[in-house]
Design a protein around this motif. Structure first.
Motif, PDB file in Angstrom:
ATOM      1  N   ALA A 171       0.833  -1.204   0.000  1.00  7.65           N
ATOM      2  CA  ALA A 171       0.000   0.000   0.000  1.00  7.65           C
ATOM      3  C   ALA A 171       0.869   1.258   0.000  1.00  7.65           C
ATOM      4  O   ALA A 171       0.558   2.247  -0.690  1.00  7.65           O
ATOM      5  N   LEU A 172       1.972   1.233   0.754  1.00  8.46           N
ATOM      6  CA  LEU A 172       2.879   2.383   0.776  1.00  8.46           C
ATOM      7  C   LEU A 172       3.511   2.607  -0.596  1.00  8.46           C
ATOM      8  O   LEU A 172       3.561   3.735  -1.095  1.00  8.46           O
ATOM      9  N   TRP A 173       3.972   1.528  -1.216  1.00  8.90           N
ATOM     10  CA  TRP A 173       4.603   1.670  -2.524  1.00  8.90           C
ATOM     11  C   TRP A 173       3.591   2.047  -3.598  1.00  8.90           C
ATOM     12  O   TRP A 173       3.932   2.745  -4.559  1.00  8.90           O
ATOM     13  N   ARG A 174       2.325   1.619  -3.424  1.00 16.01           N
ATOM     14  CA  ARG A 174       1.288   2.051  -4.360  1.00 16.01           C
ATOM     15  C   ARG A 174       1.081   3.559  -4.232  1.00 16.01           C
ATOM     16  O   ARG A 174       0.917   4.268  -5.234  1.00 16.01           O
ATOM     17  N   GLU A 175       1.090   4.065  -2.992  1.00 17.50           N
ATOM     18  CA  GLU A 175       0.984   5.511  -2.779  1.00 17.50           C
ATOM     19  C   GLU A 175       2.189   6.228  -3.373  1.00 17.50           C
ATOM     20  O   GLU A 175       2.061   7.288  -3.991  1.00 17.50           O
ATOM     21  N   ALA A 176       3.368   5.627  -3.218  1.00 16.14           N
ATOM     22  CA  ALA A 176       4.592   6.233  -3.750  1.00 16.14           C
ATOM     23  C   ALA A 176       4.525   6.346  -5.266  1.00 16.14           C
ATOM     24  O   ALA A 176       5.006   7.332  -5.839  1.00 16.14           O
ATOM     25  N   GLU A 177       3.929   5.377  -5.921  1.00 20.96           N
ATOM     26  CA  GLU A 177       3.806   5.411  -7.381  1.00 20.96           C
ATOM     27  C   GLU A 177       3.044   6.643  -7.861  1.00 20.96           C
ATOM     28  O   GLU A 177       3.265   7.123  -8.973  1.00 20.96           O
ATOM     29  N   GLN A 178       2.144   7.144  -7.015  1.00 23.04           N
ATOM     30  CA  GLN A 178       1.297   8.277  -7.394  1.00 23.04           C
ATOM     31  C   GLN A 178       1.784   9.597  -6.806  1.00 23.04           C
ATOM     32  O   GLN A 178       1.052  10.580  -6.797  1.00 23.04           O
ATOM     33  N   SER A 179       3.048   9.631  -6.324  1.00 22.05           N
ATOM     34  CA  SER A 179       3.513  10.796  -5.572  1.00 22.05           C
ATOM     35  C   SER A 179       4.062  11.922  -6.445  1.00 22.05           C
ATOM     36  O   SER A 179       4.488  12.956  -5.928  1.00 22.05           O
ATOM     37  N   GLY A 180       4.107  11.733  -7.758  1.00 19.33           N
ATOM     38  CA  GLY A 180       4.502  12.820  -8.645  1.00 19.33           C
ATOM     39  C   GLY A 180       5.953  12.849  -9.055  1.00 19.33           C
ATOM     40  O   GLY A 180       6.381  13.774  -9.742  1.00 19.33           O
ATOM     41  N   SER A 181       6.735  11.843  -8.669  1.00 20.98           N
ATOM     42  CA  SER A 181       8.138  11.759  -9.051  1.00 20.98           C
ATOM     43  C   SER A 181       8.332  10.545  -9.955  1.00 20.98           C
ATOM     44  O   SER A 181       7.961   9.429  -9.586  1.00 20.98           O
ATOM     45  N   ARG A 182       8.936  10.753 -11.124  1.00 19.81           N
ATOM     46  CA  ARG A 182       9.168   9.625 -12.033  1.00 19.81           C
ATOM     47  C   ARG A 182      10.150   8.634 -11.429  1.00 19.81           C
ATOM     48  O   ARG A 182       9.968   7.412 -11.528  1.00 19.81           O
ATOM     49  N   LEU A 183      11.204   9.149 -10.795  1.00 16.71           N
ATOM     50  CA  LEU A 183      12.166   8.272 -10.132  1.00 16.71           C
ATOM     51  C   LEU A 183      11.476   7.401  -9.088  1.00 16.71           C
ATOM     52  O   LEU A 183      11.627   6.175  -9.074  1.00 16.71           O
ATOM     53  N   VAL A 184      10.728   8.024  -8.204  1.00 17.30           N
ATOM     54  CA  VAL A 184      10.047   7.288  -7.134  1.00 17.30           C
ATOM     55  C   VAL A 184       9.040   6.309  -7.717  1.00 17.30           C
ATOM     56  O   VAL A 184       8.942   5.160  -7.272  1.00 17.30           O
ATOM     57  N   ALA A 185       8.292   6.741  -8.726  1.00 14.54           N
ATOM     58  CA  ALA A 185       7.265   5.870  -9.315  1.00 14.54           C
ATOM     59  C   ALA A 185       7.877   4.605  -9.904  1.00 14.54           C
ATOM     60  O   ALA A 185       7.361   3.492  -9.694  1.00 14.54           O
ATOM     61  N   MET A 186       8.975   4.743 -10.625  1.00 11.61           N
ATOM     62  CA  MET A 186       9.587   3.577 -11.249  1.00 11.61           C
ATOM     63  C   MET A 186      10.229   2.655 -10.211  1.00 11.61           C
ATOM     64  O   MET A 186      10.130   1.428 -10.302  1.00 11.61           O
ATOM     65  N   GLU A 187      10.868   3.231  -9.206  1.00 14.07           N
ATOM     66  CA  GLU A 187      11.442   2.408  -8.146  1.00 14.07           C
ATOM     67  C   GLU A 187      10.338   1.730  -7.331  1.00 14.07           C
ATOM     68  O   GLU A 187      10.465   0.576  -6.937  1.00 14.07           O
ATOM     69  N   ALA A 188       9.240   2.446  -7.089  1.00 16.46           N
ATOM     70  CA  ALA A 188       8.117   1.868  -6.354  1.00 16.46           C
ATOM     71  C   ALA A 188       7.526   0.689  -7.106  1.00 16.46           C
ATOM     72  O   ALA A 188       7.156  -0.336  -6.513  1.00 16.46           O
ATOM     73  N   ARG A 189       7.439   0.814  -8.409  1.00 14.67           N
ATOM     74  CA  ARG A 189       6.925  -0.283  -9.233  1.00 14.67           C
ATOM     75  C   ARG A 189       7.797  -1.523  -9.087  1.00 14.67           C
ATOM     76  O   ARG A 189       7.292  -2.657  -8.982  1.00 14.67           O
ATOM     77  N   MET A 190       9.113  -1.323  -9.052  1.00 14.10           N
ATOM     78  CA  MET A 190      10.022  -2.455  -8.873  1.00 14.10           C
ATOM     79  C   MET A 190       9.906  -3.048  -7.476  1.00 14.10           C
ATOM     80  O   MET A 190       9.969  -4.275  -7.302  1.00 14.10           O
ATOM     81  N   ARG A 191       9.719  -2.195  -6.464  1.00 17.69           N
ATOM     82  CA  ARG A 191       9.549  -2.703  -5.100  1.00 17.69           C
ATOM     83  C   ARG A 191       8.285  -3.543  -4.992  1.00 17.69           C
ATOM     84  O   ARG A 191       8.271  -4.608  -4.377  1.00 17.69           O
ATOM     85  N   ARG A 192       7.199  -3.086  -5.632  1.00 16.21           N
ATOM     86  CA  ARG A 192       5.942  -3.840  -5.592  1.00 16.21           C
ATOM     87  C   ARG A 192       6.083  -5.166  -6.322  1.00 16.21           C
ATOM     88  O   ARG A 192       5.536  -6.185  -5.880  1.00 16.21           O
ATOM     89  N   ALA A 193       6.824  -5.178  -7.409  1.00 10.29           N
ATOM     90  CA  ALA A 193       7.049  -6.437  -8.134  1.00 10.29           C
ATOM     91  C   ALA A 193       7.832  -7.420  -7.269  1.00 10.29           C
ATOM     92  O   ALA A 193       7.535  -8.626  -7.275  1.00 10.29           O
ATOM     93  N   SER A 194       8.793  -6.910  -6.500  1.00  8.18           N
ATOM     94  CA  SER A 194       9.561  -7.782  -5.599  1.00  8.18           C
ATOM     95  C   SER A 194       8.676  -8.343  -4.497  1.00  8.18           C
ATOM     96  O   SER A 194       8.816  -9.517  -4.110  1.00  8.18           O
ATOM     97  N   LEU A 195       7.768  -7.507  -3.981  1.00  7.23           N
ATOM     98  CA  LEU A 195       6.848  -7.993  -2.946  1.00  7.23           C
ATOM     99  C   LEU A 195       5.931  -9.078  -3.500  1.00  7.23           C
ATOM    100  O   LEU A 195       5.647 -10.065  -2.823  1.00  7.23           O
ATOM    101  N   ALA A 196       5.464  -8.888  -4.718  1.00  6.36           N
ATOM    102  CA  ALA A 196       4.571  -9.869  -5.324  1.00  6.36           C
ATOM    103  C   ALA A 196       5.267 -11.200  -5.555  1.00  6.36           C
ATOM    104  O   ALA A 196       4.627 -12.268  -5.498  1.00  6.36           O
ATOM    105  N   ALA A 197       6.582 -11.139  -5.788  1.00  4.45           N
ATOM    106  CA  ALA A 197       7.344 -12.378  -6.030  1.00  4.45           C
ATOM    107  C   ALA A 197       7.776 -13.048  -4.741  1.00  4.45           C
ATOM    108  O   ALA A 197       8.251 -14.193  -4.765  1.00  4.45           O
ATOM    109  N   ALA A 198       7.641 -12.341  -3.603  1.00  2.04           N
ATOM    110  CA  ALA A 198       8.114 -12.902  -2.324  1.00  2.04           C
ATOM    111  C   ALA A 198       7.215 -14.037  -1.843  1.00  2.04           C
ATOM    112  O   ALA A 198       6.038 -14.081  -2.130  1.00  2.04           O
TER     113      ALA A 198
END
Length: 204
Positions: free
Chosen positions: A177-204
């Protein structure tokens, strides 16, 4: 083959690590044959800085050696080099231009085979202190981290804030939920890194 390099490993001397610099500096070959480097250039303005980001402007310039008496200017956010071992013991002298904003300027390593950003090299003390404060569980620190995550002018610090908050989340669902919020925070850097963090969580 120098004993110091064999004992400590090439990574201790940043050998073979393609990177730029977040400051300008002059370097002078002072003693010995001098180290070799592969030199590249890129357009810093096109880069947001997330891992795996393509860098289309990254181009090879030359391989050369810092011979005795040779003076070179390394330009911040433009020149990229992968330093290679010298043929024998060599010494160079550097004069670096430092400013008060140094800690907020990004420095990257690059994956030359893929033509991508490999990651950050310029994490500063603010990120570390913020992660410690959040880790100690202070409500004020958590509130500050969340405000910085949404509004701080440094995208790198914003990402560090999200990392700190996610590290303290009690379960995978709250981290997601935090990384989903980060994806929408207005920073391209943060959004792309957040997407990768969420993908890692989904694979855990």
């Amino acid at each position: 083959q120098d004993h110091m390099v064999r004992a400590s490993g090439g990574s201790s001397f940043v050998l073979g690590l393609p990177h730029d610099h977040n400051f300008n500096f002059l370097t002078l070959g002072y003693f010995g044959p001098g180290y070799w480097s592969d030199y590249y250039e890129y357009d810093h303005a096109e880069v947001a800085g997330y891992r795996g980001e393509p860098v289309p402007s990254l181009r090879f310039i030359e391989r050369s050696r810092l011979e005795p008496g040779k003076l070179m200017l390394y330009r911040a956010h433009l020149d990229v080099h992968a330093q290679l071992p010298a043929d024998s013991l060599s010494v160079s002298l550097n004069i670096m231009h430092m400013t008060g904003v140094q800690g907020w300027l990004d420095q990257y390593r690059f994956d030359l085979e893929r033509g991508e950003v490999g990651g950050f090299l310029s994490a500063g003390p603010t990120e570390a202190l913020l992660k410690v404060a959040v880790g100690l569980g202070s409500g004020e620190a958590i509130d500050l981290a969340h405000r910085f995550a949404l509004h701080h002018p440094s995208d790198r610090l914003r990402l560090a804030c999200w990392d700190a908050l996610a590290a303290e989340a009690p379960c995978l669902a709250q981290r997601d939920a935090l990384w989903r919020e980060a994806e929408q925070s207005g920073s391209r850097l943060v959004a792309m890194e957040a997407r990768m963090r969420r993908a890692s969580l989904a694979a855990a």
